[in-house]
Design an enzyme around this catalytic site. Structure first.
Site, PDB file in Angstrom:
ATOM      1  CB  ALA A  59      -0.897  -0.011   1.225  1.00 56.35           C
ATOM      2  CE1 TYR A 185      -5.797   1.242   6.610  1.00 57.69           C
ATOM      3  CE2 TYR A 185      -5.836  -0.630   5.110  1.00 57.69           C
ATOM      4  CZ  TYR A 185      -5.438  -0.056   6.308  1.00 57.69           C
ATOM      5  OH  TYR A 185      -4.685  -0.772   7.206  1.00 57.69           O
ATOM      6  NE  ARG A 233      -5.862  -7.458  -1.686  1.00 56.94           N
ATOM      7  CZ  ARG A 233      -5.129  -7.932  -0.699  1.00 56.94           C
ATOM      8  NH1 ARG A 233      -4.491  -7.112   0.106  1.00 56.94           N
ATOM      9  NH2 ARG A 233      -4.996  -9.228  -0.521  1.00 56.94           N
TER      10      ARG A 233
HETATM   11  C1  LIG Z   1       2.703  -7.847   6.915  1.00 57.12           C
HETATM   12  C2  LIG Z   1       1.422  -7.617   6.161  1.00 57.12           C
HETATM   13  C3  LIG Z   1       1.217  -6.424   5.487  1.00 57.12           C
HETATM   14  C4  LIG Z   1       0.052  -6.220   4.747  1.00 57.12           C
HETATM   15  N1  LIG Z   1      -0.089  -5.072   4.013  1.00 57.12           N
HETATM   16  C5  LIG Z   1      -1.119  -4.945   3.149  1.00 57.12           C
HETATM   17  C6  LIG Z   1      -1.159  -3.893   2.208  1.00 57.12           C
HETATM   18  O1  LIG Z   1      -0.226  -3.087   2.086  1.00 57.12           O
HETATM   19  N2  LIG Z   1      -2.238  -3.791   1.403  1.00 57.12           N
HETATM   20  C7  LIG Z   1      -3.269  -4.695   1.460  1.00 57.12           C
HETATM   21  O2  LIG Z   1      -4.237  -4.566   0.701  1.00 57.12           O
HETATM   22  N3  LIG Z   1      -3.227  -5.739   2.309  1.00 57.12           N
HETATM   23  C8  LIG Z   1      -2.171  -5.904   3.124  1.00 57.12           C
HETATM   24  N4  LIG Z   1      -2.094  -7.004   3.932  1.00 57.12           N
HETATM   25  C9  LIG Z   1      -3.105  -8.068   3.788  1.00 57.12           C
HETATM   26  C10 LIG Z   1      -2.594  -9.140   2.834  1.00 57.12           C
HETATM   27  O3  LIG Z   1      -2.354  -8.609   1.539  1.00 57.12           O
HETATM   28  C11 LIG Z   1      -3.578 -10.331   2.719  1.00 57.12           C
HETATM   29  O4  LIG Z   1      -4.785  -9.898   2.157  1.00 57.12           O
HETATM   30  C12 LIG Z   1      -3.857 -10.992   4.061  1.00 57.12           C
HETATM   31  O5  LIG Z   1      -2.698 -11.097   4.861  1.00 57.12           O
HETATM   32  C13 LIG Z   1      -4.463 -12.397   3.864  1.00 57.12           C
HETATM   33  O6  LIG Z   1      -3.611 -13.233   3.099  1.00 57.12           O
HETATM   34  P1  LIG Z   1      -2.610 -14.319   3.823  1.00 57.12           P
HETATM   35  O7  LIG Z   1      -3.502 -15.236   4.616  1.00 57.12           O
HETATM   36  O8  LIG Z   1      -1.912 -15.031   2.676  1.00 57.12           O
HETATM   37  O9  LIG Z   1      -1.699 -13.551   4.700  1.00 57.12           O
HETATM   38  C14 LIG Z   1      -0.956  -7.218   4.711  1.00 57.12           C
HETATM   39  C15 LIG Z   1      -0.752  -8.400   5.423  1.00 57.12           C
HETATM   40  C16 LIG Z   1       0.414  -8.618   6.129  1.00 57.12           C
HETATM   41  C17 LIG Z   1       0.608  -9.937   6.829  1.00 57.12           C
END
Ligand SMILES: Cc1cc2nc3c(=O)[nH]c(=O)nc-3n(C[C@H](O)[C@H](O)[C@H](O)COP(=O)(O)O)c2cc1C
Length: 366
Positions: A59, A185, A233
């Protein structure tokens, strides 16, 4: 040899992807005044060698006050653009996949502390804090400082900032832009009736609540090179009664598709502390499946996709066209290699690493 669905190529707009694994955006809270640092070179560089098909930069705030925390990446001026150009030069020199960026504004959830320092909102009177903005002067947490409701001038500033950041992303040669309209957001705050209680043309009916996010999509689309994809998204639901839900998400997805949106990435939640999320493997896949049944553009599923067969089945059943990984690929940056080995497919690897292949997986690398 039968190629597992997870490793079949796919097209998103003009981009040809080697397989169906995309890297979700992940904030690193490691920027300085919006500028990427060597941490981003290490982090993105590692992921760019993972064998996934697509890398999404975290982001990235289009305005300083649109950062979640003071250490978020930004793309709002020449300094932040030059920092990202330096990072990209290193990542691209050796990276093996196209790279896009998520453009974002954190709205009322901005001005927060780093997650590893508790993540609470920092009041505007404290260092590293600032006045937040939102559709309405409603806080996320009752303890927060109320956001200022954006007026016409404020809306125009945000629109222009998204467009300007998209122009900078085009200049940086990024392969796609993802507009962040999820996780509570700013753009999600416009969509959800829980956070948007405006009584002008940007609030009230679903059509009115979708208006500002659609204007942002249009502004980004117009500013980013026409031959490259712009994706969005979304949160498929707030997981709160009376909030944003899957029916409204489908209406939004159709409106985006009608405007030429190249793909939709279906996440969920983040808008309200009252959310009740049924967390478990593939817990958001039903939301992606519902959107996929209603649109023709590519749909991305995300959320606790950790197993190779699980990921392959999501593609195989047609629930989604692509799967995104966040924590899974942070934990195991070679997850796509391991998935290919387990499922009997091939991945791209850098020549420096070709000798790593265990003998039982002969022919793992393309
Ligand atoms: C460290 C971290 C940072 C994240 N930063 C963002 C982000 O910048 N933008 C966003 O849309 N989601 C962000 N998320 C959410 C992830 O993109 C994802 O949707 C969420 O973790 C679920 O997927 P997973 O189970 O594979 O982690 C973040 C998640 C984590 C763990």
């Amino acid at each position: 040899m039968h190629t597992p669905q997870l490793f079949t190529p796919f097209k998103v707009g003009s981009l040809t992807l080697d397989n169906r694994i995309v890297i979700a955006p992940m904030c690193q809270y490691s920027a300085e005044n919006g500028a990427t640092t060597d941490w981003h070179l290490l982090h993105l560089g590692t992921l760019a060698l993972s064998g996934a098909a697509l890398l999404t930069i975290e982001a990235t705030a289009v305005l300083p006050e649109g950062r979640i925390t003071y250490a978020d990446v930004g793309l709002w001026d020449d300094v932040t653009e030059a920092a990202l150009a330096r990072t990209l030069k290193g990542v691209r020199r050796y990276g093996l996949m196209p790279i896009g960026i998520q453009l974002a504004h954190a709205g009322r959830k901005a001005s927060s502390d780093l997650p590893w320092k508790g993540g609470a909102q920092i009041p505007p009177t404290h260092g590293n804090g600032w006045q937040t903005v939102a559709p309405s002067a409603l806080t996320f947490d009752p303890k927060d400082n109320p956001p200022l409701a954006l007026d016409a001038q404020g809306l125009a500033r945000v629109r222009e900032a998204f467009a300007e950041a998209a122009r900078r992303a085009g200049r940086l040669g990024l392969d796609f832009v993802q507009v962040h309209a999820a996780h509570g957001y700013l753009l999600h705050e416009f969509l959800s009736p829980l956070s948007n209680q405006r009584n002008d043309e940007y609030g009230g009916s679903l059509e009115n609540r979708m208006r500002f996010p659609l204007e942002i999509y249009d502004a980004v689309r117009a500013a980013f090179p026409a031959d490259k994809p712009v994706t969005v998204r979304v949160s498929g639901t707030d997981w709160v009664d009376g909030g944003w839900d899957i029916e409204q998400t489908i209406a939004f997805a159709k409106a985006l598709e009608a405007r030429g949106c190249d793909a939709i990435h279906v996440s969920s939640g983040g808008l309200s502390p009252a959310q009740k999320i049924p967390v478990g493997p593939s817990y958001q896949v039903p939301l992606a499946r519902a959107v996929k049944a209603a649109v023709k553009m590519p749909v991305v599923a995300v959320g606790l996709i950790t197993d190779y067969e699980q990921a392959d089945a999501i593609i195989g059943t047609g629930d989604a066209d692509l799967i995104a990984l966040a924590r899974t690929i942070l934990y195991d940056p070679r997850w796509p290699w391991h998935a290919a080995a387990a499922l009997g497919a091939k991945v791209k690897a850098p020549p420096q690493y070709l000798r790593s292949q265990p003998s039982r997986y002969r022919d793992l690398f393309i």
